[in-house]
Design an enzyme around this catalytic site. Structure first.
Site, PDB file in Angstrom:
ATOM      1  N   ASP A 251       0.800  -1.231   0.000  1.00 15.93           N
ATOM      2  CA  ASP A 251       0.000   0.000   0.000  1.00 15.93           C
ATOM      3  C   ASP A 251       0.833   1.281   0.000  1.00 15.93           C
ATOM      4  O   ASP A 251       0.297   2.348  -0.301  1.00 15.93           O
ATOM      5  CB  ASP A 251      -0.920   0.028   1.231  1.00 15.93           C
ATOM      6  CG  ASP A 251      -2.302  -0.543   0.925  1.00 15.93           C
ATOM      7  OD1 ASP A 251      -2.530  -0.972  -0.221  1.00 15.93           O
ATOM      8  OD2 ASP A 251      -3.152  -0.548   1.836  1.00 15.93           O
ATOM      9  N   HIS A 266       6.248  -0.958  -6.975  1.00 19.08           N
ATOM     10  CA  HIS A 266       7.337  -1.864  -6.607  1.00 19.08           C
ATOM     11  C   HIS A 266       7.808  -2.545  -7.894  1.00 19.08           C
ATOM     12  O   HIS A 266       6.994  -3.133  -8.624  1.00 19.08           O
ATOM     13  CB  HIS A 266       6.846  -2.911  -5.606  1.00 19.08           C
ATOM     14  CG  HIS A 266       6.465  -2.322  -4.277  1.00 19.08           C
ATOM     15  ND1 HIS A 266       7.367  -1.665  -3.454  1.00 19.08           N
ATOM     16  CD2 HIS A 266       5.279  -2.287  -3.616  1.00 19.08           C
ATOM     17  CE1 HIS A 266       6.747  -1.259  -2.350  1.00 19.08           C
ATOM     18  NE2 HIS A 266       5.480  -1.625  -2.425  1.00 19.08           N
ATOM     19  N   GLY A 294      -2.235  -0.837  -9.001  1.00 18.23           N
ATOM     20  CA  GLY A 294      -1.135   0.112  -9.179  1.00 18.23           C
ATOM     21  C   GLY A 294      -0.032  -0.047  -8.154  1.00 18.23           C
ATOM     22  O   GLY A 294       0.702   0.889  -7.851  1.00 18.23           O
ATOM     23  N   LYS A 295       0.127  -1.256  -7.576  1.00 19.57           N
ATOM     24  CA  LYS A 295       1.103  -1.436  -6.492  1.00 19.57           C
ATOM     25  C   LYS A 295       2.386  -2.125  -6.950  1.00 19.57           C
ATOM     26  O   LYS A 295       3.468  -1.821  -6.469  1.00 19.57           O
ATOM     27  CB  LYS A 295       0.468  -2.260  -5.356  1.00 19.57           C
ATOM     28  CG  LYS A 295      -0.720  -1.559  -4.695  1.00 19.57           C
ATOM     29  CD  LYS A 295      -1.438  -2.477  -3.718  1.00 19.57           C
ATOM     30  CE  LYS A 295      -2.646  -1.797  -3.102  1.00 19.57           C
ATOM     31  NZ  LYS A 295      -3.419  -2.708  -2.234  1.00 19.57           N
ATOM     32  N   VAL A 296       2.242  -3.099  -7.858  1.00 22.57           N
ATOM     33  CA  VAL A 296       3.392  -3.921  -8.264  1.00 22.57           C
ATOM     34  C   VAL A 296       3.500  -3.903  -9.785  1.00 22.57           C
ATOM     35  O   VAL A 296       2.504  -4.100 -10.484  1.00 22.57           O
ATOM     36  CB  VAL A 296       3.202  -5.386  -7.770  1.00 22.57           C
ATOM     37  CG1 VAL A 296       4.265  -6.305  -8.352  1.00 22.57           C
ATOM     38  CG2 VAL A 296       3.220  -5.447  -6.239  1.00 22.57           C
TER      39      VAL A 296
END
Ligand code: NAD
Length: 346
Positions: A251, A266, A294-296
Site C-alpha cells: 500500500d 514496486h 497500481g502497487k506492483v
C-alpha cells in the site's frame, strides 16, 4: 502427569543458509515444472533485486516462521545487506525474536499431545513446537518495562522496536537477533499491528499504571514507510506469507502517490505462501492482481506456493551464494527516518 522438563527438552535449531549452497539444485529447478520452476524464477528475481544498485529491498514476514527455525535466515539477510527494511507481525518480532534474545528457546514438540496437560503446565503449542508460557510472560513484562523507561508520547512501532534493540545492546546481548542486528545496521522494522502479540500484554500493563504513557501510532508507521518508499524510489518486495505485512508494504505505493504525484510501483515482487487466490483474500492475492491496484509492476513478479520453512531457506541460500549482495551498501533507513522526522513530504 508429566512435568515441564518432559516437554521442553530439545530446542528448535535455526537453519544456517551460509552452510548450505543450493545453487545447483535451484538452477536445475529451471528445467522442471510447477513450484520448482516458480521457485527458480523467484530466486532469479531476488538475485536481480540485489544486483540492481537503485533498488531497496523490503522484506515482509508473517506466520510462525522464527519459532520454526528461520530466524537466522533473516539475521543473515540483515547482516549481509540483503534487506533494507522489514515489515512483520508482532509475534515474529516480539514473541519469537525478542523472546529468544532474552535467552529463551522454542522446543521441538508434536501435535499428538494432551493439550489439557500442556495448558496445566503452562506450555503453549504452535503445531509441533512448544513454548514455556511463564517465559513468554517475562517477555511481555520486559516490553512493559521498556515502555516505562521512555518519555510518554506516541511512537511508531519502528521507533519502539529500535528501543528494544537499544535495550538488548545495553544488556550486552550476544544473541543472534533480528531486532539487535537491525538496530546495529539501521534497518527499520515496522510492525503495523504491534499490540497483537506479547508487546500488547506489556503495553496494557504500562498504560494501565501510567496516565501519561507510551502509545503506538500505526498511522505514523504508515507515514514512515511511505517516506522510506519516497527516499528509496525503486523498491522490491520479498514476502513470506501474507497478512497485514504484505498489504502494508504494497500500500505504500498508493500512499506515496497520494502525498506526491510521481511514484514508481514496486519494481520487483516475490511471495512465498500457502494461500491461493480463490477466496479473494489478501494473503493469496497474486502479484499480477496487485498490478491492477497500481502497487506492483509486471514482469519481475513471482508467486511460489509452498510452506516457508522449505521455500524461504532455499530462496535466501541461492541469493547468498550468488554473492549478489556483496556490492550493496547499508541504506540505514532507520536513522534517516529519525533524523528527518519533521520532513513533510510534498
Ligand atoms: N502465529 C502465532 O503464533 C501468533 C502468536 C501471537 C500473536 N500472533 C498474531 O496474530 C496475527 C496473525 O499472524 P500470523 O503470523 O499467524 O499470520 P497470518 O495467519 O495472518 O498469516 C497470513 C498468511 O500467511 C501465510 N502463511 C503463514 N504461515 C506460512 C508459512 N509457514 N508458509 C507459507 N505461508 C504462510 C498464510 O497464507 C496465512 O494465511 C499477527 O498480528 C500476530 O502478531 C500470532
Amino acid at each position: 502427569m508429566h512435568d515441564k522438563s518432559y516437554y521442553l527438552k530439545t530446542p528448535v535449531m535455526h537453519i544456517d543458509i551460509k552452510k548450505h549452497n543450493v545453487s545447483k539444485l535451484i538452477d536445475d529447478f529451471a528445467n522442471m515444472s510447477f513450484q520448482a520452476r516458480n521457485l527458480y524464477r523467484a530466486c532469479k528475481i531476488y538475485e536481480q533485486m540485489l544486483k540492481d544498485k537503485d533498488c531497496s529491498v523490503i522484506l515482509t514476514l508473517a506466520g510462525s516462521i522464527f519459532s520454526a527455525g528461520l530466524k537466522e535466515v533473516v539475521v543473515d539477510m540483515v547482516e549481509n545487506n540483503m534487506v533494507d527494511a522489514i515489515v512483520s507481525t508482532g509475534a515474529l518480532i516480539v514473541d519469537q525474536d525478542f523472546f529468544e534474545a532474552l535467552g529463551f528457546k522454542h522446543y521441538i514438540g508434536s501435535p499428538q499431545v494432551d493439550d489439557d496437560e500442556l495448558q496445566k503446565l503452562h506450555i503453549d503449542r504452535i503445531y509441533d513446537t512448544f513454548i514455556d508460557e511463564d517465559e513468554l510472560r517475562i517477555c511481555d513484562e520486559t516490553v512493559g518495562q521498556i515502555a516505562d523507561s521512555l518519555p510518554p508520547r506516541p511512537y511508531s512501532s519502528r521507533e519502539f522496536i529500535s528501543e528494544m534493540g537499544k535495550y538488548l545492546e545495553k544488556r550486552g546481548s550476544k544473541a543472534r537477533s533480528v531486532i539487535l542486528s537491525s538496530y546495529r545496521k539501521g534497518v527499520p522494522i515496522f510492525v503495523p499491528a504491534f499490540s497483537d502479540c506479547s508487546a500488547g500484554f506489556g503495553l496494557i500493563q504500562h498504560q494501565s499504571k501510567n496516565e501519561r504513557h507510551v502509545s503506538i501510532d500505526s498511522a505514523k508507521d504508515f507515514l514512515e514507510l511511505t517516506r522510506l518508499k519516497l527516499m528509496a524510489d525503486e523498491t522490491g518486495l520479498v514476502m513470506v506469507g501474507g497478512g497485514v505485512p504484505k498489504n502494508f508494504a504494497q500500500d505504500v505505493v498508493v500512499a506515496a502517490d497520494i502525498l506526491t504525484s510521481k511514484v514508481k510501483m514496486h519494481k520487483y515482487a516475490i511471495q512465498l505462501t500457502v494461500a491461493d487466490e480463490r477466496d479473494g483474500a489478501l494473503s493469496g492475492s497474486t502479484l499480477k492482481e496487485a498490478h491492477s491496484w497500481g502497487k506492483v509492476d509486471v514482469g519481475s513478479e513471482q508467486m511460489v506456493f509452498g510452506e516457508a520453512t522449505v521455500t524461504f531457506p532455499l530462496l535466501v541460500s541461492y541469493a547468498y551464494h550468488s554473492g549478489a549482495w556483496k556490492l550493496r551498501e547499508e541504506k540505514r533507513y532507520s536513522e534517516k527516518l529519525s533524523r528527518d522526522e519533521k520532513l513533510i513530504v510534498r
